[in-house]
Design an enzyme around this catalytic site. Structure first.
Site, PDB file in Angstrom:
ATOM      1  N   HIS A 101      48.438  18.583  65.853  1.00 47.56           N
ATOM      2  CA  HIS A 101      47.230  18.487  63.969  1.00 47.56           C
ATOM      3  C   HIS A 101      46.338  19.612  64.209  1.00 47.56           C
ATOM      4  CE1 HIS A 101      48.316  14.057  63.353  1.00 47.56           C
ATOM      5  NE2 HIS A 101      47.907  13.560  64.767  1.00 47.56           N
ATOM      6  N   HIS A 134      53.146  15.805  68.914  1.00 47.55           N
ATOM      7  CA  HIS A 134      53.168  16.369  67.685  1.00 47.55           C
ATOM      8  C   HIS A 134      51.790  16.746  67.563  1.00 47.55           C
ATOM      9  CE1 HIS A 134      51.298  12.130  67.365  1.00 47.55           C
ATOM     10  NE2 HIS A 134      50.139  12.713  66.393  1.00 47.55           N
ATOM     11  N   HIS A 194      48.950  16.116  70.605  1.00 46.60           N
ATOM     12  CA  HIS A 194      48.728  14.791  71.370  1.00 46.60           C
ATOM     13  C   HIS A 194      49.589  14.020  70.842  1.00 46.60           C
ATOM     14  CE1 HIS A 194      46.717  12.321  68.306  1.00 46.60           C
ATOM     15  NE2 HIS A 194      47.673  12.905  67.930  1.00 46.60           N
ATOM     16  N   ASP A 202      41.866  24.526  71.739  1.00 46.60           N
ATOM     17  CA  ASP A 202      42.681  25.201  70.244  1.00 46.60           C
ATOM     18  C   ASP A 202      44.026  25.638  71.273  1.00 46.60           C
ATOM     19  OD1 ASP A 202      43.045  26.540  68.177  1.00 46.60           O
ATOM     20  OD2 ASP A 202      42.749  27.725  69.092  1.00 46.60           O
ATOM     21  N   HIS A 203      45.118  24.935  70.855  1.00 42.01           N
ATOM     22  CA  HIS A 203      46.736  25.167  71.027  1.00 42.01           C
ATOM     23  C   HIS A 203      46.838  24.704  72.580  1.00 42.01           C
ATOM     24  CE1 HIS A 203      46.547  27.988  67.842  1.00 42.01           C
ATOM     25  NE2 HIS A 203      47.890  28.786  67.603  1.00 42.01           N
ATOM     26  N   GLU A 231      41.269  14.531  61.442  1.00 39.96           N
ATOM     27  CA  GLU A 231      42.797  14.578  62.333  1.00 39.96           C
ATOM     28  C   GLU A 231      43.689  15.220  61.608  1.00 39.96           C
ATOM     29  OE1 GLU A 231      43.574  12.507  65.633  1.00 39.96           O
ATOM     30  OE2 GLU A 231      44.570  11.176  63.631  1.00 39.96           O
ATOM     31  N   CYS A 233      52.915   8.695  65.950  1.00 43.10           N
ATOM     32  CA  CYS A 233      51.959   8.685  67.053  1.00 43.10           C
ATOM     33  C   CYS A 233      52.201   8.958  68.752  1.00 43.10           C
ATOM     34  CB  CYS A 233      50.497   8.189  67.066  1.00 43.10           C
ATOM     35  SG  CYS A 233      49.815   9.331  65.513  1.00 43.10           S
TER      36      CYS A 233
HETATM   37 NI    NI Z   1      48.503  11.825  66.381  1.00 44.36          NI
END
Ligand code: NI
Length: 135
Positions: free
Chosen positions: A42, A40, A15, A80-81, A125, A34
Site C-alpha cells: 500500500h 501486497h 503486509h 518505508d519499503h 491505507e 489481504c
Molecule cells: Ni492490504
C-alpha cells in the site's frame, strides 16, 4: 489559544492480514485478498496533528522542522519499503491492519511529544480507506 498543526507524510509498505491460529479458509473468509500469502503493498499516507498552546516567544505550537524530523526518524525510517509482517518488530505477533498500524504510530510519536500537547494520527491505507486514533 490552542491550535492544531498538522504534517503529512507517506511511506510504502507491504503486509499480509491473517491469523496463524486460523485455517486458510477462515483467513480467506475474513481477510479476503489481504490474506495473499505473497503479501501486497500500500501507499500509506499519514497526517500527524499536534494541538497545543502557541508559544508566545516563537509563535509556534511545535516547530514543523522538529515534527518533520520526528516523523522521519520514528515512522518513515522504520516502515518505508518494509514488510510489516517480516521486518517491523511491533507486528511480529500483531496483525498489521490499518487500525493496528495507526495505534503503533501513535505510541511511537506520543512518547516524543510533550505531554501537554494532544496528538492525533490519521492513516490512509488507500485514498478512500483511512483510520484515526488520538489515544
Ligand atoms: Ni492490504
Amino acid at each position: 489559544m490552542r491550535v492544531t498543526v498538522s504534517r503529512k507524510a507517506h511511506f510504502n509498505a507491504a503486509h499480509r492480514l491473517y491469523r496463524k491460529d486460523w485455517s486458510h479458509e477462515k483467513n480467506d473468509a475474513i481477510f479476503g485478498k489481504c490474506n495473499n500469502p505473497n503479501f501486497h503493498g500500500h501507499n500509506y499516507e499519514l497526517i500527524v496533528s499536534v494541538t497545543g498552546e502557541i508559544d508566545p516567544e516563537t509563535g509556534y505550537v511545535i516547530d514543523m522542522k522538529v515534527l518533520k524530523d520526528l516523523i522521519k526518524s520514528e515512522i518513515e525510517d522504520a516502515f518505508d519499503h518494509k514488510n510489516f509482517n517480516l521486518e517491523v518488530p511491533e507486528f511480529a505477533e500483531l496483525n498489521p491492519t490499518a487500525e493496528n498500524i495507526v495505534v503503533v504510530i501513535y505510541d511511537k510519536l506520543r512518547s516524543k511529544i510533550k505531554t501537554e500537547m494532544d496528538l492525533e494520527i490519521t492513516l490512509f491505507e488507500t485514498p478512500r480507506n483511512f483510520v484515526t486514533y488520538s489515544g
